[in-house]
Motif scaffolding. Structure first.
Motif, PDB file in Angstrom:
ATOM      1  N   ILE A 233      -8.071   6.144  -2.496  1.00 10.23           N
ATOM      2  CA  ILE A 233      -8.586   4.845  -3.407  1.00 10.23           C
ATOM      3  C   ILE A 233      -7.287   4.638  -4.391  1.00 10.23           C
ATOM      4  CG2 ILE A 233      -9.844   4.077  -5.335  1.00 10.23           C
ATOM      5  CD1 ILE A 233     -11.978   6.002  -4.565  1.00 10.23           C
ATOM      6  N   LEU A 234      -6.768   5.260  -5.097  1.00  9.15           N
ATOM      7  CA  LEU A 234      -5.624   4.577  -6.080  1.00  9.15           C
ATOM      8  C   LEU A 234      -4.450   4.049  -5.341  1.00  9.15           C
ATOM      9  CD1 LEU A 234      -4.836   4.115  -9.057  1.00  9.15           C
ATOM     10  CD2 LEU A 234      -4.267   6.374  -9.096  1.00  9.15           C
ATOM     11  N   PRO A 235      -3.798   5.008  -4.366  1.00  7.71           N
ATOM     12  CA  PRO A 235      -2.568   4.470  -3.693  1.00  7.71           C
ATOM     13  C   PRO A 235      -2.968   3.323  -3.058  1.00  7.71           C
ATOM     14  CG  PRO A 235      -2.771   6.872  -3.367  1.00  7.71           C
ATOM     15  CD  PRO A 235      -4.314   6.146  -3.982  1.00  7.71           C
ATOM     16  N   THR A 236      -4.090   3.124  -2.450  1.00 12.36           N
ATOM     17  CA  THR A 236      -4.355   1.872  -1.593  1.00 12.36           C
ATOM     18  C   THR A 236      -4.414   0.453  -2.584  1.00 12.36           C
ATOM     19  OG1 THR A 236      -5.420   3.148   0.163  1.00 12.36           O
ATOM     20  CG2 THR A 236      -5.975   0.820  -0.016  1.00 12.36           C
ATOM     21  N   ILE A 237      -5.110   0.703  -3.548  1.00 12.97           N
ATOM     22  CA  ILE A 237      -5.311  -0.267  -4.702  1.00 12.97           C
ATOM     23  C   ILE A 237      -3.867  -0.698  -5.176  1.00 12.97           C
ATOM     24  CG2 ILE A 237      -6.326  -0.933  -6.847  1.00 12.97           C
ATOM     25  CD1 ILE A 237      -8.811   0.398  -6.115  1.00 12.97           C
ATOM     26  N   LEU A 238      -3.213   0.490  -5.566  1.00 16.11           N
ATOM     27  CA  LEU A 238      -1.874  -0.055  -6.059  1.00 16.11           C
ATOM     28  C   LEU A 238      -0.894  -0.754  -5.081  1.00 16.11           C
ATOM     29  CD1 LEU A 238      -1.019   3.261  -8.000  1.00 16.11           C
ATOM     30  CD2 LEU A 238      -1.649   1.226  -9.003  1.00 16.11           C
ATOM     31  N   GLY A 239      -1.247  -0.351  -3.965  1.00 16.71           N
ATOM     32  CA  GLY A 239      -0.587  -1.224  -2.527  1.00 16.71           C
ATOM     33  C   GLY A 239      -1.008  -2.730  -2.617  1.00 16.71           C
ATOM     34  N   TYR A 240      -2.266  -3.135  -2.856  1.00 14.89           N
ATOM     35  CA  TYR A 240      -2.695  -4.136  -2.812  1.00 14.89           C
ATOM     36  C   TYR A 240      -1.926  -5.286  -3.758  1.00 14.89           C
ATOM     37  CZ  TYR A 240      -6.475  -2.710  -0.041  1.00 14.89           C
ATOM     38  OH  TYR A 240      -7.449  -2.193   1.044  1.00 14.89           O
ATOM     39  N   PHE A 241      -1.689  -4.507  -5.151  1.00 13.90           N
ATOM     40  CA  PHE A 241      -1.039  -5.305  -6.212  1.00 13.90           C
ATOM     41  C   PHE A 241       0.395  -5.268  -5.941  1.00 13.90           C
ATOM     42  CE2 PHE A 241      -4.936  -3.976  -8.756  1.00 13.90           C
ATOM     43  CZ  PHE A 241      -5.240  -4.807  -9.374  1.00 13.90           C
ATOM     44  N   ARG A 242       1.146  -4.449  -5.330  1.00 21.20           N
ATOM     45  CA  ARG A 242       2.306  -4.698  -5.082  1.00 21.20           C
ATOM     46  C   ARG A 242       2.374  -5.889  -3.895  1.00 21.20           C
ATOM     47  NH1 ARG A 242       2.344   1.139  -4.837  1.00 21.20           N
ATOM     48  NH2 ARG A 242       1.979   1.158  -2.628  1.00 21.20           N
ATOM     49  N   VAL A 243       1.532  -5.983  -3.122  1.00 20.65           N
ATOM     50  CA  VAL A 243       1.441  -7.003  -2.081  1.00 20.65           C
ATOM     51  C   VAL A 243       1.399  -8.338  -2.923  1.00 20.65           C
ATOM     52  CG1 VAL A 243       0.291  -8.218  -0.241  1.00 20.65           C
ATOM     53  CG2 VAL A 243       0.572  -5.891  -0.292  1.00 20.65           C
ATOM     54  N   VAL A 244       0.612  -8.402  -3.866  1.00 16.06           N
ATOM     55  CA  VAL A 244       0.785  -9.539  -4.917  1.00 16.06           C
ATOM     56  C   VAL A 244       1.928  -9.992  -5.356  1.00 16.06           C
ATOM     57  CG1 VAL A 244      -0.338 -10.741  -6.661  1.00 16.06           C
ATOM     58  CG2 VAL A 244      -1.833  -9.653  -5.110  1.00 16.06           C
ATOM     59  N   LEU A 245       2.696  -9.103  -6.040  1.00  9.90           N
ATOM     60  CA  LEU A 245       4.030  -9.118  -6.517  1.00  9.90           C
ATOM     61  C   LEU A 245       4.898  -9.682  -5.667  1.00  9.90           C
ATOM     62  CD1 LEU A 245       3.871  -5.867  -8.948  1.00  9.90           C
ATOM     63  CD2 LEU A 245       3.460  -8.215  -9.618  1.00  9.90           C
ATOM     64  N   GLN A 246       4.957  -8.934  -4.454  1.00  7.45           N
ATOM     65  CA  GLN A 246       5.906  -9.396  -3.325  1.00  7.45           C
ATOM     66  C   GLN A 246       5.702 -10.592  -2.924  1.00  7.45           C
ATOM     67  OE1 GLN A 246       5.450  -6.376  -0.346  1.00  7.45           O
ATOM     68  NE2 GLN A 246       5.744  -4.788  -1.643  1.00  7.45           N
ATOM     69  N   TYR A 247       4.267 -11.358  -2.815  1.00  2.00           N
ATOM     70  CA  TYR A 247       4.133 -12.631  -2.148  1.00  2.00           C
ATOM     71  C   TYR A 247       4.427 -13.417  -3.310  1.00  2.00           C
ATOM     72  CZ  TYR A 247       1.327 -16.174  -0.064  1.00  2.00           C
ATOM     73  OH  TYR A 247       0.680 -17.202   0.370  1.00  2.00           O
TER      74      TYR A 247
END
Length: 249
Positions: A233-247
């Protein structure tokens, strides 16, 4: 399957980590589909499995065109998809299709002809969608649904992408050219994430480069999976937020 070009072939890319229970069922399902004759190559990426995943995959060579990429240690689904996509692009022609999916039997193989028809009619990417009209979940744990819902909301709101409803699905069909363009732009990386957020990032990057994305509804039936889910759960959700920052950069 609508296809005016007899040379079109399918290159299927599927990561595998300790999937010896689900893999034989998945392979046999592929073998009995109405469209199995279009399969040019099945690329199973054995992502550091500790069981007999690679051996089981190779045992199907007598029935299906299977290529196994095997390595250790486990690198995550992003690492596996990156290896598999590179291998597919080495052989896929401009009229072919690259298909990504999980081999845990939750991908509805019956909808693939509809997805390929969307590609034939002009889409660059077609996504098997849980959230578009007609899609949904059945027998899926609450936490898996939570991760999916959070991921899709984060990407739609954070990246301002409203035209796509499902980002978290691994089950997709791509035109090779749209992946080749991203390959060139990212120096062969496709995406940065190595966890489950990798495919969310991949779709966001393709949309940013102008890819036309369509969706075909699918019901994800969690009870079809025999092995355990590898998602956290946590690593995946954190990954989603990193994607937004990259975008947004």
């Amino acid at each position: 399957m609508k296809n005016s070009n007899k040379e079109k072939k399918l290159f299927i890319v599927a990561p595998a980590y300790n999937e010896e229970l689900d893999l034989p069922i998945w392979m046999n399902s592929l073998k009995t589909t109405s469209w199995h004759k279009w399969i040019k190559l099945i690329i199973v990426v054995d992502d550091g499995s500790r069981d007999q995943t690679a051996k089981v995959a190779r045992s199907f060579n007598k029935f299906l065109p299977v290529k196994v990429i095997s390595y250790k240690p486990n690198g995550g689904p992003g690492f596996a998809f990156r290896r598999g996509l590179r291998a597919a692009l080495e052989q896929a022609g401009t009229t072919d299709c690259i298909v990504t999916m999980e081999l845990d039997n939750t991908s509805d193989l019956e909808i693939l002809p509809k997805m390929i028809a969307d590609i034939d009619f002009g889409s660059d990417v077609c996504v098997a969608s849980y959230y578009t009209t007609g899609g949904g979940f059945a027998d899926v744990p609450w936490w898996r649904m939570l991760i999916s819902e959070v991921g899709n909301m984060v990407i739609r709101w954070g990246c301002g992408i409203e035209q796509v409803k499902t980002f978290s699905s691994f089950y997709r069909v791509y035109k090779p050219e749209v992946l080749k363009k991203l390959y060139r732009e990212t120096n062969g990386k496709f995406f940065i994430e190595n966890g489950f957020a990798c495919m969310v990032e991949l779709l966001a990057r393709l949309i940013r480069q102008g890819a036309k994305v369509s969706e075909v509804p699918m019901i994800l039936v969690g009870s079809k999976r025999k092995g355990n889910s590898k998602m956290r759960i946590l690593p995946t959700i954190l990954g989603y937020f990193r994607v937004v920052l990259q975008y947004r950069q």
